[in-house]
Design a protein around this motif. Structure first.
Motif, PDB file in Angstrom:
ATOM      1  N   ASN A  96       0.822  -1.210   0.000  1.00  0.00           N
ATOM      2  CA  ASN A  96       0.000   0.000   0.000  1.00  0.00           C
ATOM      3  C   ASN A  96       0.855   1.259   0.000  1.00  0.00           C
ATOM      4  OD1 ASN A  96      -2.432  -1.391  -0.064  1.00  0.00           O
ATOM      5  ND2 ASN A  96      -2.586  -1.509   2.165  1.00  0.00           N
ATOM      6  N   ILE A  97       2.012   1.206   0.657  1.00  0.00           N
ATOM      7  CA  ILE A  97       2.948   2.336   0.604  1.00  0.00           C
ATOM      8  C   ILE A  97       3.420   2.554  -0.830  1.00  0.00           C
ATOM      9  CG2 ILE A  97       5.267   3.064   1.299  1.00  0.00           C
ATOM     10  CD1 ILE A  97       4.689   1.708   4.024  1.00  0.00           C
ATOM     11  N   PHE A  98       3.725   1.479  -1.526  1.00  0.00           N
ATOM     12  CA  PHE A  98       4.153   1.603  -2.922  1.00  0.00           C
ATOM     13  C   PHE A  98       3.025   2.159  -3.793  1.00  0.00           C
ATOM     14  CE2 PHE A  98       7.603  -1.954  -2.711  1.00  0.00           C
ATOM     15  CZ  PHE A  98       8.367  -1.146  -1.901  1.00  0.00           C
ATOM     16  N   ARG A  99       1.799   1.747  -3.514  1.00  0.00           N
ATOM     17  CA  ARG A  99       0.653   2.267  -4.282  1.00  0.00           C
ATOM     18  C   ARG A  99       0.506   3.766  -4.069  1.00  0.00           C
ATOM     19  NH1 ARG A  99      -5.732   0.472  -3.439  1.00  0.00           N
ATOM     20  NH2 ARG A  99      -6.623   2.453  -4.155  1.00  0.00           N
ATOM     21  N   GLU A 100       0.630   4.231  -2.822  1.00  0.00           N
ATOM     22  CA  GLU A 100       0.517   5.659  -2.552  1.00  0.00           C
ATOM     23  C   GLU A 100       1.697   6.422  -3.145  1.00  0.00           C
ATOM     24  OE1 GLU A 100      -0.892   9.341  -1.225  1.00  0.00           O
ATOM     25  OE2 GLU A 100      -1.901   7.416  -1.573  1.00  0.00           O
ATOM     26  N   LEU A 101       2.883   5.829  -3.123  1.00  0.00           N
ATOM     27  CA  LEU A 101       4.050   6.455  -3.738  1.00  0.00           C
ATOM     28  C   LEU A 101       3.815   6.668  -5.232  1.00  0.00           C
ATOM     29  CD1 LEU A 101       7.009   7.396  -3.579  1.00  0.00           C
ATOM     30  CD2 LEU A 101       7.693   4.999  -3.822  1.00  0.00           C
ATOM     31  N   ARG A 102       3.232   5.676  -5.891  1.00  0.00           N
ATOM     32  CA  ARG A 102       2.928   5.812  -7.318  1.00  0.00           C
ATOM     33  C   ARG A 102       1.888   6.902  -7.556  1.00  0.00           C
ATOM     34  NH1 ARG A 102       0.630   1.059  -8.161  1.00  0.00           N
ATOM     35  NH2 ARG A 102      -1.444   1.955  -7.976  1.00  0.00           N
ATOM     36  N   ASP A 103       0.834   6.917  -6.757  1.00  0.00           N
ATOM     37  CA  ASP A 103      -0.216   7.911  -6.941  1.00  0.00           C
ATOM     38  C   ASP A 103       0.257   9.315  -6.586  1.00  0.00           C
ATOM     39  OD1 ASP A 103      -1.845   5.811  -7.660  1.00  0.00           O
ATOM     40  OD2 ASP A 103      -2.934   5.725  -5.754  1.00  0.00           O
ATOM     41  N   ASP A 104       1.143   9.419  -5.613  1.00  0.00           N
ATOM     42  CA  ASP A 104       1.620  10.713  -5.130  1.00  0.00           C
ATOM     43  C   ASP A 104       2.658  11.314  -6.071  1.00  0.00           C
ATOM     44  OD1 ASP A 104       2.385  12.912  -3.625  1.00  0.00           O
ATOM     45  OD2 ASP A 104       3.240  11.755  -1.975  1.00  0.00           O
ATOM     46  N   LEU A 105       3.671  10.527  -6.428  1.00  0.00           N
ATOM     47  CA  LEU A 105       4.798  11.056  -7.198  1.00  0.00           C
ATOM     48  C   LEU A 105       4.911  10.471  -8.598  1.00  0.00           C
ATOM     49  CD1 LEU A 105       7.585  11.160  -4.442  1.00  0.00           C
ATOM     50  CD2 LEU A 105       6.281  13.073  -5.370  1.00  0.00           C
ATOM     51  N   GLY A 106       4.054   9.519  -8.918  1.00  0.00           N
ATOM     52  CA  GLY A 106       4.097   8.941 -10.254  1.00  0.00           C
ATOM     53  C   GLY A 106       5.289   8.050 -10.493  1.00  0.00           C
ATOM     54  N   VAL A 107       5.862   7.494  -9.419  1.00  0.00           N
ATOM     55  CA  VAL A 107       7.033   6.630  -9.561  1.00  0.00           C
ATOM     56  C   VAL A 107       6.698   5.218  -9.104  1.00  0.00           C
ATOM     57  CG1 VAL A 107       8.669   8.520  -9.307  1.00  0.00           C
ATOM     58  CG2 VAL A 107       7.934   7.260  -7.282  1.00  0.00           C
ATOM     59  N   GLU A 108       7.311   4.255  -9.751  1.00  0.00           N
ATOM     60  CA  GLU A 108       7.126   2.854  -9.403  1.00  0.00           C
ATOM     61  C   GLU A 108       8.318   2.381  -8.575  1.00  0.00           C
ATOM     62  OE1 GLU A 108       4.592   0.922 -10.032  1.00  0.00           O
ATOM     63  OE2 GLU A 108       3.452   2.109 -11.493  1.00  0.00           O
ATOM     64  N   ARG A 109       8.024   1.626  -7.536  1.00  0.00           N
ATOM     65  CA  ARG A 109       9.089   1.019  -6.744  1.00  0.00           C
ATOM     66  C   ARG A 109       8.761  -0.452  -6.554  1.00  0.00           C
ATOM     67  NH1 ARG A 109      13.105   2.663  -2.635  1.00  0.00           N
ATOM     68  NH2 ARG A 109      13.623   0.766  -1.484  1.00  0.00           N
ATOM     69  N   TRP A 165       1.843   7.349  10.911  1.00  0.00           N
ATOM     70  CA  TRP A 165       0.803   6.534  10.293  1.00  0.00           C
ATOM     71  C   TRP A 165       0.125   5.671  11.350  1.00  0.00           C
ATOM     72  CZ3 TRP A 165       4.616   4.823   5.885  1.00  0.00           C
ATOM     73  CH2 TRP A 165       4.751   5.875   4.965  1.00  0.00           C
ATOM     74  N   GLY A 166      -1.113   6.016  11.671  1.00  0.00           N
ATOM     75  CA  GLY A 166      -1.876   5.241  12.637  1.00  0.00           C
ATOM     76  C   GLY A 166      -1.862   5.848  14.025  1.00  0.00           C
ATOM     77  N   GLY A 167      -2.842   5.457  14.831  1.00  0.00           N
ATOM     78  CA  GLY A 167      -3.023   6.013  16.164  1.00  0.00           C
ATOM     79  C   GLY A 167      -1.843   5.851  17.094  1.00  0.00           C
ATOM     80  N   HIS A 189      -3.026   4.242   9.139  1.00  0.00           N
ATOM     81  CA  HIS A 189      -1.925   3.313   8.914  1.00  0.00           C
ATOM     82  C   HIS A 189      -2.084   2.677   7.528  1.00  0.00           C
ATOM     83  CE1 HIS A 189       0.597  -0.282   9.557  1.00  0.00           C
ATOM     84  NE2 HIS A 189       1.192   0.428  10.491  1.00  0.00           N
ATOM     85  N   PRO A 190      -0.970   2.349   6.848  1.00  0.00           N
ATOM     86  CA  PRO A 190      -1.076   1.738   5.518  1.00  0.00           C
ATOM     87  C   PRO A 190      -1.464   0.259   5.511  1.00  0.00           C
ATOM     88  CG  PRO A 190       1.223   2.040   6.117  1.00  0.00           C
ATOM     89  CD  PRO A 190       0.412   2.740   7.157  1.00  0.00           C
ATOM     90  N   SER A 191      -1.767  -0.297   6.655  1.00  0.00           N
ATOM     91  CA  SER A 191      -2.206  -1.690   6.714  1.00  0.00           C
ATOM     92  C   SER A 191      -3.401  -1.924   5.797  1.00  0.00           C
ATOM     93  CB  SER A 191      -2.595  -2.050   8.150  1.00  0.00           C
ATOM     94  OG  SER A 191      -3.415  -3.205   8.187  1.00  0.00           O
ATOM     95  N   PRO A 192      -3.526  -3.114   5.200  1.00  0.00           N
ATOM     96  CA  PRO A 192      -4.720  -3.424   4.397  1.00  0.00           C
ATOM     97  C   PRO A 192      -6.027  -3.241   5.169  1.00  0.00           C
ATOM     98  CG  PRO A 192      -3.016  -5.057   4.004  1.00  0.00           C
ATOM     99  CD  PRO A 192      -2.518  -4.189   5.126  1.00  0.00           C
ATOM    100  N   LEU A 193      -5.960  -3.269   6.503  1.00  0.00           N
ATOM    101  CA  LEU A 193      -7.165  -3.097   7.315  1.00  0.00           C
ATOM    102  C   LEU A 193      -7.594  -1.638   7.447  1.00  0.00           C
ATOM    103  CD1 LEU A 193      -6.345  -5.587  10.229  1.00  0.00           C
ATOM    104  CD2 LEU A 193      -7.800  -5.994   8.228  1.00  0.00           C
ATOM    105  N   SER A 194      -6.676  -0.704   7.189  1.00  0.00           N
ATOM    106  CA  SER A 194      -6.997   0.703   7.463  1.00  0.00           C
ATOM    107  C   SER A 194      -6.596   1.682   6.371  1.00  0.00           C
ATOM    108  CB  SER A 194      -6.321   1.136   8.776  1.00  0.00           C
ATOM    109  OG  SER A 194      -4.909   0.946   8.702  1.00  0.00           O
ATOM    110  N   ALA A 195      -5.852   1.248   5.360  1.00  0.00           N
ATOM    111  CA  ALA A 195      -5.326   2.191   4.367  1.00  0.00           C
ATOM    112  C   ALA A 195      -6.418   2.990   3.677  1.00  0.00           C
ATOM    113  CB  ALA A 195      -4.490   1.444   3.323  1.00  0.00           C
ATOM    114  N   HIS A 196      -7.590   2.391   3.506  1.00  0.00           N
ATOM    115  CA  HIS A 196      -8.682   3.087   2.815  1.00  0.00           C
ATOM    116  C   HIS A 196      -9.352   4.146   3.702  1.00  0.00           C
ATOM    117  CE1 HIS A 196      -8.735   0.687  -0.877  1.00  0.00           C
ATOM    118  NE2 HIS A 196      -8.403  -0.343  -0.113  1.00  0.00           N
ATOM    119  N   ARG A 197      -8.931   4.225   4.946  1.00  0.00           N
ATOM    120  CA  ARG A 197      -9.531   5.211   5.852  1.00  0.00           C
ATOM    121  C   ARG A 197      -8.699   6.484   5.955  1.00  0.00           C
ATOM    122  NH1 ARG A 197     -10.642   0.482   9.219  1.00  0.00           N
ATOM    123  NH2 ARG A 197      -9.096   1.151  10.752  1.00  0.00           N
ATOM    124  N   GLY A 198      -7.915   6.779   4.935  1.00  0.00           N
ATOM    125  CA  GLY A 198      -7.198   8.048   4.937  1.00  0.00           C
ATOM    126  C   GLY A 198      -5.736   7.984   4.584  1.00  0.00           C
TER     127      GLY A 198
END
Length: 223
Positions: A96-109, A165-167, A189-198
């Motif tokens: 999920n961190i890699f997905r946000e990195l791609r969406d944020d900066l347009g880079v693949e890791r 990231w996260g409480g 937090h970028p966990s699959p359980l919470s990443a969609h919450r912000g």
């Protein structure tokens, strides 16, 4: 000699942080607790302090504060969110961190070992530095919070960027970071359980780089 009396065989104390009172007052008991575990403990013993060994206080420009290491065999490498390069299972939070990195900066890791971030002054610190196999947060209450508190207090001396990231990360930062000039980027937090919450859409990587540039520093090469 027992692990409680001499923790060195378990994990080498990072020289640049060795003056923290945690290593005198708290680490021997934590080392004994880990040595007494009847389950595997992750990350491997020599990697427990990998985050602090990779970044001396003077070199830290950005802090990413996680929760605890991955609790699956072969996955945790001692840097928060980083995954050992030979691990072939699901990436979870790191994916999920890699997905946000791609969406944020347009880079693949694709490199899942984040040691190149640490080499640029990104402290990848968990709020607990060990975990028993198969039990998330299993070592969250054995005293690691005292180390994290002292590390954050040491880093409060000059403005730095913090990704919280996260409480748990946000709570401990609120208690120990007092410098009003820090950048604090807070999200789920970028966990699959919470990443969609912000977490998705929070643009943490570009925000940190913009802040670093505004303060006369080189941006982090996240890719």
């Amino acid at each position: 000699m027992s692990a409680a009396a001499d923790p060195a065989p378990l994990a080498e104390v990072p020289a640049a942080w060795a003056d923290l009172t945690f290593f005198r007052d708290d680490w021997p008991a934590i080392a004994a607790h880990i040595a007494a575990e009847d389950r595997p403990v992750y990350p491997p013993a020599p990697r427990i302090f990998a985050a602090l060994q990779a970044c001396a206080p003077r070199d830290v420009r950005v802090v990413i504060l996680g929760q605890d290491p991955y609790h699956s065999p072969g996955k945790a490498d001692g840097l928060a969110f980083s995954i050992a390069p030979d691990f072939r299972g699901p990436l979870g939070s790191l994916g999920n961190i890699f997905r946000e990195l791609r969406d944020d900066l347009g880079v693949e890791r694709t490199r899942q070992d984040l040691s190149d971030w640490a080499e640029q002054g990104v402290l990848l610190l968990n709020t607990a530095l060990s975990v028993p196999a198969g039990q998330p947060k299993g070592h969250a209450r054995i005293g690691w919070d005292r180390l994290v508190a002292q590390v954050l207090a040491r880093l409060d001396d000059t403005p730095r960027a913090f990704l919280l990231w996260g409480g748990p990360a946000q709570s401990i930062a609120a208690r120990h970071l007092k410098n009003p000039d820090h950048l604090k980027v807070m999200s789920a937090h970028p966990s699959p359980l919470s990443a969609h919450r912000g977490f998705f859409g929070s643009r943490p990587f570009s925000r940190v780089n913009e802040w670093l540039i505004a303060h006369g520093q080189a941006p982090i090469r996240w890719a």
